[in-house]
Design a protein around this motif. Structure first.
Motif, PDB file in Angstrom:
ATOM      1  N   PHE A  13       3.165  15.738 -15.004  1.00 31.27           N
ATOM      2  CA  PHE A  13       2.304  15.141 -13.900  1.00 31.27           C
ATOM      3  C   PHE A  13       2.020  13.702 -14.344  1.00 31.27           C
ATOM      4  CE2 PHE A  13       0.695  19.554 -13.761  1.00 31.27           C
ATOM      5  CZ  PHE A  13       1.229  19.890 -12.412  1.00 31.27           C
ATOM      6  N   ALA A  14       2.601  12.785 -13.529  1.00 28.59           N
ATOM      7  CA  ALA A  14       2.329  11.349 -13.358  1.00 28.59           C
ATOM      8  C   ALA A  14       0.668  11.199 -13.361  1.00 28.59           C
ATOM      9  CB  ALA A  14       3.315  10.416 -12.591  1.00 28.59           C
ATOM     10  N   PHE A  15       0.264  10.277 -14.106  1.00 30.32           N
ATOM     11  CA  PHE A  15      -1.277  10.043 -13.994  1.00 30.32           C
ATOM     12  C   PHE A  15      -1.620   9.015 -13.071  1.00 30.32           C
ATOM     13  CE2 PHE A  15      -5.134  11.007 -16.772  1.00 30.32           C
ATOM     14  CZ  PHE A  15      -5.997  10.651 -16.067  1.00 30.32           C
ATOM     15  N   GLN A  16      -1.101   9.318 -11.782  1.00 34.48           N
ATOM     16  CA  GLN A  16      -1.362   8.513 -10.710  1.00 34.48           C
ATOM     17  C   GLN A  16      -1.341   9.294  -9.319  1.00 34.48           C
ATOM     18  OE1 GLN A  16       2.237   6.807 -12.028  1.00 34.48           O
ATOM     19  NE2 GLN A  16       2.719   5.951 -10.010  1.00 34.48           N
ATOM     20  N   SER A  17      -1.924   8.863  -8.228  1.00 37.00           N
ATOM     21  CA  SER A  17      -1.918   9.646  -7.091  1.00 37.00           C
ATOM     22  C   SER A  17      -0.416  10.105  -6.522  1.00 37.00           C
ATOM     23  CB  SER A  17      -2.462   9.049  -5.941  1.00 37.00           C
ATOM     24  OG  SER A  17      -3.827   8.703  -6.096  1.00 37.00           O
ATOM     25  N   TYR A  18       0.565   8.867  -6.527  1.00 37.88           N
ATOM     26  CA  TYR A  18       1.903   9.381  -6.034  1.00 37.88           C
ATOM     27  C   TYR A  18       2.711   8.392  -6.724  1.00 37.88           C
ATOM     28  CZ  TYR A  18      -0.556   6.294  -2.706  1.00 37.88           C
ATOM     29  OH  TYR A  18      -1.440   5.691  -2.028  1.00 37.88           O
ATOM     30  N   GLU A  19       4.009   8.666  -7.016  1.00 38.19           N
ATOM     31  CA  GLU A  19       4.711   7.800  -7.707  1.00 38.19           C
ATOM     32  C   GLU A  19       5.783   7.297  -6.906  1.00 38.19           C
ATOM     33  OE1 GLU A  19       6.366   9.417 -11.476  1.00 38.19           O
ATOM     34  OE2 GLU A  19       6.895   7.143 -12.295  1.00 38.19           O
ATOM     35  N   ILE A  20       6.028   6.235  -6.597  1.00 37.66           N
ATOM     36  CA  ILE A  20       7.060   5.600  -5.565  1.00 37.66           C
ATOM     37  C   ILE A  20       8.087   4.718  -6.322  1.00 37.66           C
ATOM     38  CG2 ILE A  20       7.462   3.925  -3.756  1.00 37.66           C
ATOM     39  CD1 ILE A  20       4.550   4.897  -2.828  1.00 37.66           C
ATOM     40  N   GLY A  21       9.486   4.972  -6.260  1.00 38.89           N
ATOM     41  CA  GLY A  21      10.604   4.088  -6.847  1.00 38.89           C
ATOM     42  C   GLY A  21      10.238   2.375  -6.886  1.00 38.89           C
ATOM     43  N   ILE A  22       9.725   2.114  -5.629  1.00 38.45           N
ATOM     44  CA  ILE A  22       9.571   0.839  -5.520  1.00 38.45           C
ATOM     45  C   ILE A  22       8.162   0.143  -5.469  1.00 38.45           C
ATOM     46  CG2 ILE A  22      11.632   0.255  -4.079  1.00 38.45           C
ATOM     47  CD1 ILE A  22       9.141   0.555  -1.865  1.00 38.45           C
ATOM     48  N   GLY A  23       7.492   0.831  -6.530  1.00 38.96           N
ATOM     49  CA  GLY A  23       6.034   0.598  -6.920  1.00 38.96           C
ATOM     50  C   GLY A  23       5.262  -0.409  -6.382  1.00 38.96           C
ATOM     51  N   ILE A  24       5.954  -1.888  -6.935  1.00 38.12           N
ATOM     52  CA  ILE A  24       5.262  -3.220  -6.815  1.00 38.12           C
ATOM     53  C   ILE A  24       5.524  -3.799  -5.458  1.00 38.12           C
ATOM     54  CG2 ILE A  24       5.559  -5.651  -7.342  1.00 38.12           C
ATOM     55  CD1 ILE A  24       6.730  -4.360  -9.880  1.00 38.12           C
ATOM     56  N   VAL A  25       6.640  -3.229  -4.647  1.00 31.24           N
ATOM     57  CA  VAL A  25       6.677  -3.716  -3.337  1.00 31.24           C
ATOM     58  C   VAL A  25       5.974  -2.736  -2.685  1.00 31.24           C
ATOM     59  CG1 VAL A  25       8.564  -3.951  -1.257  1.00 31.24           C
ATOM     60  CG2 VAL A  25       9.154  -3.867  -3.733  1.00 31.24           C
ATOM     61  N   PHE A  26       5.523  -1.543  -2.715  1.00 30.11           N
ATOM     62  CA  PHE A  26       4.671  -0.886  -1.968  1.00 30.11           C
ATOM     63  C   PHE A  26       3.229  -1.323  -2.221  1.00 30.11           C
ATOM     64  CE2 PHE A  26       1.576   2.630  -1.824  1.00 30.11           C
ATOM     65  CZ  PHE A  26       1.710   3.056  -0.347  1.00 30.11           C
ATOM     66  N   VAL A  27       2.770  -1.596  -3.321  1.00 27.64           N
ATOM     67  CA  VAL A  27       1.761  -2.385  -3.455  1.00 27.64           C
ATOM     68  C   VAL A  27       1.343  -3.422  -2.762  1.00 27.64           C
ATOM     69  CG1 VAL A  27      -0.133  -3.220  -5.180  1.00 27.64           C
ATOM     70  CG2 VAL A  27       1.081  -0.968  -5.846  1.00 27.64           C
ATOM     71  N   LEU A  28       2.282  -4.266  -2.959  1.00 27.95           N
ATOM     72  CA  LEU A  28       2.252  -5.664  -2.448  1.00 27.95           C
ATOM     73  C   LEU A  28       1.892  -5.553  -0.427  1.00 27.95           C
ATOM     74  CD1 LEU A  28       4.464  -8.080  -3.938  1.00 27.95           C
ATOM     75  CD2 LEU A  28       2.254  -8.032  -4.120  1.00 27.95           C
ATOM     76  N   GLY A  29       2.815  -4.442  -0.180  1.00 27.88           N
ATOM     77  CA  GLY A  29       2.931  -4.145   1.264  1.00 27.88           C
ATOM     78  C   GLY A  29       1.618  -3.796   1.916  1.00 27.88           C
ATOM     79  N   ALA A  30       0.981  -2.695   0.701  1.00 27.94           N
ATOM     80  CA  ALA A  30      -0.051  -2.072   1.265  1.00 27.94           C
ATOM     81  C   ALA A  30      -1.369  -3.070   1.127  1.00 27.94           C
ATOM     82  CB  ALA A  30      -0.678  -0.966   0.279  1.00 27.94           C
ATOM     83  N   SER A  31      -1.132  -3.958   0.133  1.00 26.76           N
ATOM     84  CA  SER A  31      -2.594  -4.778   0.216  1.00 26.76           C
ATOM     85  C   SER A  31      -2.278  -5.981   0.954  1.00 26.76           C
ATOM     86  CB  SER A  31      -2.768  -5.271  -1.239  1.00 26.76           C
ATOM     87  OG  SER A  31      -1.430  -5.843  -1.750  1.00 26.76           O
ATOM     88  N   SER A  32      -1.249  -6.220   1.823  1.00 32.64           N
ATOM     89  CA  SER A  32      -1.178  -7.052   2.630  1.00 32.64           C
ATOM     90  C   SER A  32      -1.734  -6.846   3.826  1.00 32.64           C
ATOM     91  CB  SER A  32       0.474  -7.739   2.796  1.00 32.64           C
ATOM     92  OG  SER A  32       1.140  -6.604   3.567  1.00 32.64           O
ATOM     93  N   LEU A  33      -1.951  -5.497   4.032  1.00 35.50           N
ATOM     94  CA  LEU A  33      -2.534  -4.947   5.322  1.00 35.50           C
ATOM     95  C   LEU A  33      -3.977  -5.192   5.192  1.00 35.50           C
ATOM     96  CD1 LEU A  33      -0.771  -1.557   5.668  1.00 35.50           C
ATOM     97  CD2 LEU A  33      -0.181  -3.959   6.762  1.00 35.50           C
ATOM     98  N   ALA A  34      -4.561  -5.814   4.149  1.00 36.19           N
ATOM     99  CA  ALA A  34      -6.131  -5.943   4.132  1.00 36.19           C
ATOM    100  C   ALA A  34      -6.481  -7.087   5.125  1.00 36.19           C
ATOM    101  CB  ALA A  34      -6.514  -6.485   2.567  1.00 36.19           C
ATOM    102  N   ALA A  35      -5.773  -7.955   5.463  1.00 36.05           N
ATOM    103  CA  ALA A  35      -6.028  -8.845   6.474  1.00 36.05           C
ATOM    104  C   ALA A  35      -6.700  -8.353   7.718  1.00 36.05           C
ATOM    105  CB  ALA A  35      -5.054  -9.957   6.653  1.00 36.05           C
TER     106      ALA A  35
END
Lengths: 108, 174, 387
Positions: free
Chosen positions: C121-143
């Protein structure tokens, strides 16, 4: 008449059909709306539909060229949005309304 | 991950069609823009399941995070309210336009029915390092196109500034 | 993905627990912020409710929940209600993709009369292969949360705040993305777990094709990319709309910016979103530049698991993960304290200064950092002796 089997087995055709439907929505938007910004958004919708078909082709033929094309389409779309919005801003400054029929007066 | 299962595909398709229809049907441009954002996020989800993870991320960053924010910002700046006449005049021409769009869609779908490359066997599912391969292709085979696009972006940036330039402001020279 | 019911339910539980953990950290951070600001400004801060004022958070929560439900009469009701909810989502999505500790390995065991295979079990909600791109994409929706709040309130000040916020977010996203490229080139991966794994050992790099090891330093990204780290941290300040970049809610000019019309729990949701962004930023800083959940000489995965050698492998793995999680959270809290510290130390920028900093200073520096990093990596990793 499509058989039940073809409805249950999701293949390339289904994605292409979805993409065609979204593309036609974008087309209706461009033809029917009067607001320049909404027309630009409809163009984005059409570009996205094309992207979907590229990605679907790329996946089902195991060929990455489709994904590269999507990169290029995205860049062009961003450029188009930038210029389009700049022109829309100009129209609004002149006429206080963003209507496509003011486009013809933007001479010189 | 292979492509979506049938149930998931139809759910995604229904969501996409609903949002796309809402984009062109909402009389308020802000609502149109927000529906378009939702369309793009759902498309990112579909890309993710079609083994295009990196493209899905880029879709989120570029389309949903930058281009659409720009659209929403411009609309809000102009403070466009509900439009009284959002659609073009003319019943017959309107019907013709819808009919032509429907014809295009029907024609395309009719053509796609005969596409026979849709075999699941030849999908990208087994390929784990798609992003790396994508980068290698972008910077070797397509490097000229890449450079030309960079040039295009520069020209567009200069053009957009030149078109929407205003006199005065905080950066005025005098 | 979960293959049997045990794995699926654990993964589901994991998602909920990590989200709740993030939300529960917020009141604590509010307390730290208020006590910290009081400490910096030579005041007392909240100290009446409970020991050290810790119960103030509960009192605040009760107050927020019992406030009047208020919607501006001319506002857009639906958008007004959606905005605070959307403020929560990007931060929660992004936080879920970051590994908070070493993965837990569960050996095969027998339970309820059937065999349950070994799991990881990875100690995170979900493991995504392109982690960083996903995080940047998700947080760009904050606007969108800010834009919707500004538009839905139908208030000039709110709208100004929202427009400022979105312009600021778009401008600084460029510098943010570009300052990350250096670290990506260095570690050659998009995946968080891979990046953390590479930072676990002693400092070791290739110098003109030869392997050099510095045994007393950890292999942290900060030592290779100090400029990138500083630029990234600054961009995160702008992204989370905190002082000195809190132009969207500059109270001297805009009353309170985009959340002028909000009160009660809706206001609180915006706060949770802001603190969530700070947590994501701190976690990313930790993961990219400060070794994630390891500290090389003392607290690596091997040394910690050797403490628990008398337990069964499953228990040892679980305890190791918990200890490493504490290490990670300690680092994150350090960065969160820096957020608080800076907020109460620096004055606010003027708007044109903000844009100048973003476009004319940070963007060129980030670009230069990328180019220099690429050239140096190319030179260093080439084998010049020709063997």
């Amino acid at each position: 008449m499509p058989s039940i089997e073809s409805l249950n087995q999701i293949g390339l055709n289904h994605y292409l059909a979805l993409s065609a439907i979204i593309f036609s929505f974008g087309m209706i938007g461009v033809l029917m709306r009067k607001n320049v910004i909404v027309m630009l958004m409809s163009i984005e919708l059409m570009l996205n539909a094309v992207n979907l078909s590229f990605i679907a082709f790329s996946n089902f033929t195991a060929n990455l060229n489709g994904q590269i094309m999507v990169f290029f389409v995205m860049t062009i779309a961003a450029a188009e949005a930038g210029v389009g919005l700049a022109i829309a801003v100009m129209i609004y400054k002149k006429f206080k309304e963003i209507n496509i029929r003011y486009f013809e007066q933007l001479r010189g | 991950m292979m492509s979506l299962g049938p149930a998931m595909f139809y759910v995604f398709a229904a969501i996409l069609v609903f949002f796309a229809l809402s984009v062109i049907m909402s009389p308020n441009p802000v609502h149109s823009a927000l529906y378009l954002v939702l369309t793009m996020i759902s498309l990112a989800g579909v890309y993710f399941h079609l083994n295009a993870q990196f493209i899905a991320g880029v879709q989120l960053i570029v389309y949903a995070g930058a281009v659409m924010v720009l659209f929403v910002m411009v609309i809000m700046l102009f403070d466009i309210k509900q439009e009284l006449r959002a659609f073009t005049k003319g019943l017959i021409s309107g019907a013709l336009k819808v009919a032509s769009a429907a014809f295009v869609a029907g024609y395309l779908i009719g053509t796609f029915k005969d596409v026979s490359v849709g075999s699941q066997s030849a999908s990208l599912a087994g390929n784990t390092d798609i992003t790396k391969e994508l980068a290698l292709m972008l910077y070797s085979k397509y490097v000229l196109a890449f450079e030309v696009l960079g040039l295009l972006l520069l020209v567009v940036a200069v053009g957009a500034v030149a078109v929407s330039r205003v006199k005065g402001g905080t950066h005025a020279k005098h | 993905m979960g293959s049997d019911i045990f794995e699926v339910s654990v993964n589901f539980l994991k998602m909920i627990v990590i989200f709740l953990m993030m939300v529960q950290l917020v009141p604590l951070l509010v307390w730290v912020e208020r006590r910290g600001s009081a400490f910096i400004q030579n005041r007392l801060g909240p100290n009446r409710v409970g020991p050290l004022g810790l119960m103030q958070l509960l009192a605040d929560a009760v107050k927020f929940l019992t406030k009047e439900e208020f919607v501006p009469a001319k506002g857009y009701r639906f958008l007004f209600y959606t905005a605070p909810v959307i403020a929560l989502i990007p931060a929660a999505l992004a936080f879920g993709a970051i590994p908070l500790s070493a993965p837990i390995r569960v050996e095969a065991f027998e339970w309820l009369g059937r065999n349950w295979g070994p799991y990881t079990f990875a100690f995170q909600s979900y493991e995504i292969g392109i982690g960083i791109v996903f995080v940047l994409g998700a947080s760009s929706l904050a606007a969108y949360a800010l834009l919707l709040a500004g538009y839905g309130s139908n208030n000039k000040y709110s709208l100004f705040g929202a427009l400022r916020a979105s312009a600021q977010t778009i401008s600084y996203e460029l510098a943010l993305g570009l300052s990350l490229v250096g670290v990506l080139l260095l570690f050659n991966s998009f995946q968080f777990s891979e990046i953390v794994a590479q930072q676990a050992g002693p400092m070791s790099f290739q110098f003109l094709g030869k392997q050099v090891t510095v045994p007393f330093l950890p292999n942290w990204g900060f030592f290779y990319q100090p400029l990138g780290a500083v630029l990234l941290f600054t961009a995160f300040f702008a992204e989370s709309n905190r002082l000195p970049f809190d132009l969207p809610e500059a109270e001297g000019e805009l009353v309170a910016g985009y959340h002028t019309e909000y009160g009660g729990f809706k206001m609180n949701m915006f706060y949770i979103g802001e603190y969530g962004h700070m947590m994501v930023a701190s976690a990313l800083m930790t993961t990219f530049y400060f070794g994630g959940y390891t500290i090389y000489p003392w607290l690596t995965q091997e040394s910690v698991s050797s403490w628990f050698s008398q337990f069964t492998p499953t228990q040892a793995s679980l305890l190791t993960a918990l200890v490493l999680h504490l290490v990670f959270m300690a680092k994150v809290l350090l960065f969160l304290w820096i957020f608080v510290w800076v907020r109460w130390t620096l004055p606010r920028f003027r708007y044109d200064q903000l844009m100048d900093l973003g476009w004319k200073t940070m963007l060129p520096w980030a670009l230069g950092n990328t180019i220099v990093t690429a050239i140096v990596i190319l030179i260093m990793r080439t084998n010049w002796s020709g063997q």
